[in-house]
Design a protein around this motif. Structure first.
Motif, PDB file in Angstrom:
ATOM      1  N   VAL A 132      33.335  67.244  36.540  1.00 25.67           N
ATOM      2  CA  VAL A 132      32.613  66.719  37.697  1.00 25.67           C
ATOM      3  C   VAL A 132      31.942  65.391  37.336  1.00 25.67           C
ATOM      4  O   VAL A 132      31.997  64.421  38.100  1.00 25.67           O
ATOM      5  N   GLU A 133      31.314  65.331  36.165  1.00 22.25           N
ATOM      6  CA  GLU A 133      30.649  64.098  35.743  1.00 22.25           C
ATOM      7  C   GLU A 133      31.654  62.963  35.537  1.00 22.25           C
ATOM      8  O   GLU A 133      31.384  61.818  35.891  1.00 22.25           O
ATOM      9  N   GLN A 134      32.816  63.277  34.978  1.00 20.40           N
ATOM     10  CA  GLN A 134      33.845  62.249  34.810  1.00 20.40           C
ATOM     11  C   GLN A 134      34.302  61.708  36.157  1.00 20.40           C
ATOM     12  O   GLN A 134      34.526  60.511  36.315  1.00 20.40           O
ATOM     13  N   GLU A 135      34.421  62.595  37.134  1.00 18.18           N
ATOM     14  CA  GLU A 135      34.815  62.154  38.480  1.00 18.18           C
ATOM     15  C   GLU A 135      33.734  61.256  39.083  1.00 18.18           C
ATOM     16  O   GLU A 135      34.038  60.249  39.715  1.00 18.18           O
ATOM     17  N   ARG A 136      32.475  61.605  38.870  1.00 18.95           N
ATOM     18  CA  ARG A 136      31.376  60.768  39.372  1.00 18.95           C
ATOM     19  C   ARG A 136      31.414  59.393  38.720  1.00 18.95           C
ATOM     20  O   ARG A 136      31.164  58.379  39.382  1.00 18.95           O
ATOM     21  N   VAL A 137      31.705  59.340  37.440  1.00 15.62           N
ATOM     22  CA  VAL A 137      31.787  58.049  36.739  1.00 15.62           C
ATOM     23  C   VAL A 137      32.918  57.213  37.319  1.00 15.62           C
ATOM     24  O   VAL A 137      32.759  56.013  37.567  1.00 15.62           O
ATOM     25  N   ARG A 138      34.074  57.847  37.555  1.00 16.14           N
ATOM     26  CA  ARG A 138      35.203  57.115  38.153  1.00 16.14           C
ATOM     27  C   ARG A 138      34.829  56.553  39.518  1.00 16.14           C
ATOM     28  O   ARG A 138      35.124  55.395  39.832  1.00 16.14           O
ATOM     29  N   GLU A 139      34.176  57.373  40.326  1.00 14.61           N
ATOM     30  CA  GLU A 139      33.759  56.906  41.656  1.00 14.61           C
ATOM     31  C   GLU A 139      32.756  55.760  41.550  1.00 14.61           C
ATOM     32  O   GLU A 139      32.835  54.784  42.304  1.00 14.61           O
ATOM     33  N   ALA A 140      31.819  55.863  40.627  1.00 11.92           N
ATOM     34  CA  ALA A 140      30.825  54.791  40.448  1.00 11.92           C
ATOM     35  C   ALA A 140      31.503  53.498  39.998  1.00 11.92           C
ATOM     36  O   ALA A 140      31.148  52.412  40.465  1.00 11.92           O
ATOM     37  N   GLN A 141      32.490  53.613  39.118  1.00 14.50           N
ATOM     38  CA  GLN A 141      33.214  52.421  38.676  1.00 14.50           C
ATOM     39  C   GLN A 141      33.981  51.785  39.831  1.00 14.50           C
ATOM     40  O   GLN A 141      34.007  50.562  39.974  1.00 14.50           O
ATOM     41  N   GLN A 142      34.587  52.627  40.665  1.00 16.88           N
ATOM     42  CA  GLN A 142      35.305  52.101  41.825  1.00 16.88           C
ATOM     43  C   GLN A 142      34.342  51.423  42.790  1.00 16.88           C
ATOM     44  O   GLN A 142      34.637  50.357  43.338  1.00 16.88           O
ATOM     45  N   ASN A 143      33.169  52.037  42.989  1.00 20.38           N
ATOM     46  CA  ASN A 143      32.167  51.435  43.876  1.00 20.38           C
ATOM     47  C   ASN A 143      31.689  50.101  43.321  1.00 20.38           C
ATOM     48  O   ASN A 143      31.538  49.131  44.069  1.00 20.38           O
ATOM     49  N   ALA A 144      31.446  50.057  42.021  1.00 23.36           N
ATOM     50  CA  ALA A 144      30.988  48.809  41.398  1.00 23.36           C
ATOM     51  C   ALA A 144      32.045  47.728  41.556  1.00 23.36           C
ATOM     52  O   ALA A 144      31.720  46.575  41.899  1.00 23.36           O
ATOM     53  N   ALA A 145      33.299  48.072  41.328  1.00 28.32           N
ATOM     54  CA  ALA A 145      34.376  47.087  41.468  1.00 28.32           C
ATOM     55  C   ALA A 145      34.466  46.599  42.914  1.00 28.32           C
ATOM     56  O   ALA A 145      34.665  45.399  43.165  1.00 28.32           O
ATOM     57  N   TYR A 146      34.314  47.500  43.862  1.00 23.32           N
ATOM     58  CA  TYR A 146      34.361  47.136  45.275  1.00 23.32           C
ATOM     59  C   TYR A 146      33.261  46.127  45.605  1.00 23.32           C
ATOM     60  O   TYR A 146      33.507  45.085  46.229  1.00 23.32           O
ATOM     61  N   PHE A 147      32.032  46.414  45.172  1.00 24.50           N
ATOM     62  CA  PHE A 147      30.921  45.526  45.501  1.00 24.50           C
ATOM     63  C   PHE A 147      30.996  44.216  44.720  1.00 24.50           C
ATOM     64  O   PHE A 147      30.560  43.176  45.217  1.00 24.50           O
ATOM     65  N   GLN A 148      31.529  44.243  43.516  1.00 25.03           N
ATOM     66  CA  GLN A 148      31.727  42.994  42.782  1.00 25.03           C
ATOM     67  C   GLN A 148      32.738  42.107  43.508  1.00 25.03           C
ATOM     68  O   GLN A 148      32.562  40.894  43.592  1.00 25.03           O
ATOM     69  N   LYS A 149      33.769  42.729  44.051  1.00 26.55           N
ATOM     70  CA  LYS A 149      34.767  41.967  44.812  1.00 26.55           C
ATOM     71  C   LYS A 149      34.124  41.373  46.070  1.00 26.55           C
ATOM     72  O   LYS A 149      34.355  40.213  46.405  1.00 26.55           O
ATOM     73  N   LYS A 150      33.328  42.195  46.762  1.00 26.29           N
ATOM     74  CA  LYS A 150      32.639  41.699  47.962  1.00 26.29           C
ATOM     75  C   LYS A 150      31.712  40.539  47.609  1.00 26.29           C
ATOM     76  O   LYS A 150      31.640  39.544  48.338  1.00 26.29           O
ATOM     77  N   ALA A 151      30.998  40.658  46.487  1.00 24.75           N
ATOM     78  CA  ALA A 151      30.089  39.585  46.062  1.00 24.75           C
ATOM     79  C   ALA A 151      30.877  38.324  45.735  1.00 24.75           C
ATOM     80  O   ALA A 151      30.454  37.211  46.094  1.00 24.75           O
ATOM     81  N   ALA A 152      32.013  38.467  45.078  1.00 25.46           N
ATOM     82  CA  ALA A 152      32.841  37.308  44.736  1.00 25.46           C
ATOM     83  C   ALA A 152      33.361  36.637  46.000  1.00 25.46           C
ATOM     84  O   ALA A 152      33.385  35.400  46.100  1.00 25.46           O
ATOM     85  N   LEU A 153      33.779  37.428  46.981  1.00 31.52           N
ATOM     86  CA  LEU A 153      34.245  36.854  48.250  1.00 31.52           C
ATOM     87  C   LEU A 153      33.110  36.116  48.966  1.00 31.52           C
ATOM     88  O   LEU A 153      33.300  35.014  49.474  1.00 31.52           O
ATOM     89  N   ALA A 154      31.919  36.716  48.989  1.00 30.58           N
ATOM     90  CA  ALA A 154      30.777  36.071  49.640  1.00 30.58           C
ATOM     91  C   ALA A 154      30.416  34.780  48.910  1.00 30.58           C
ATOM     92  O   ALA A 154      30.118  33.758  49.542  1.00 30.58           O
ATOM     93  N   ARG A 155      30.453  34.823  47.576  1.00 26.08           N
ATOM     94  CA  ARG A 155      30.138  33.632  46.786  1.00 26.08           C
ATOM     95  C   ARG A 155      31.151  32.522  47.060  1.00 26.08           C
ATOM     96  O   ARG A 155      30.779  31.370  47.253  1.00 26.08           O
ATOM     97  N   SER A 156      32.421  32.879  47.123  1.00 29.10           N
ATOM     98  CA  SER A 156      33.459  31.846  47.359  1.00 29.10           C
ATOM     99  C   SER A 156      33.323  31.272  48.763  1.00 29.10           C
ATOM    100  O   SER A 156      33.519  30.078  48.963  1.00 29.10           O
ATOM    101  N   GLN A 157      32.964  32.101  49.740  1.00 30.13           N
ATOM    102  CA  GLN A 157      32.774  31.576  51.097  1.00 30.13           C
ATOM    103  C   GLN A 157      31.539  30.698  51.155  1.00 30.13           C
ATOM    104  O   GLN A 157      31.542  29.657  51.813  1.00 30.13           O
ATOM    105  N   TRP A 158      30.480  31.054  50.462  1.00 30.21           N
ATOM    106  CA  TRP A 158      29.271  30.249  50.449  1.00 30.21           C
ATOM    107  C   TRP A 158      29.518  28.905  49.759  1.00 30.21           C
ATOM    108  O   TRP A 158      29.084  27.874  50.225  1.00 30.21           O
TER     109      TRP A 158
END
Length: 72
Positions: A42-68
């Motif tokens: 269960v903890e390993q699955e939570r870590v995978r989900e957290a990593q996916q969430n972090a990657a998603y938000f990093q991508k969103k931040a990069a897109l916002a930065r490039s648009q800005w």
């Protein structure tokens, strides 16, 4: 008949408890091991989900930065 029952009961009460204790102890440790392996999964699955969430938000931040940067 009653003598047979009392003899069997007497034989049962004279059995050593160590094999029974060992059986219960093995069962308990096996159960605990299974529980903790499930917790680890269960903890390993939570870590995978957290990593996916972090990657998603990093991508969103990069897109916002490039648009800005593109606006300025």
């Amino acid at each position: 008949m009653s003598d047979v029952k009392s003899l069997k009961l007497h034989e049962l009460t004279m059995l050593p408890l160590n094999p029974i204790k060992a059986l219960v102890r093995r069962w308990w440790w096996k159960r605990a091991e299974s529980h903790y392996l499930i917790c680890a999964d269960v903890e390993q699955e939570r870590v995978r989900e957290a990593q996916q969430n972090a990657a998603y938000f990093q991508k969103k931040a990069a897109l916002a930065r490039s648009q800005w940067l593109g606006m300025h």
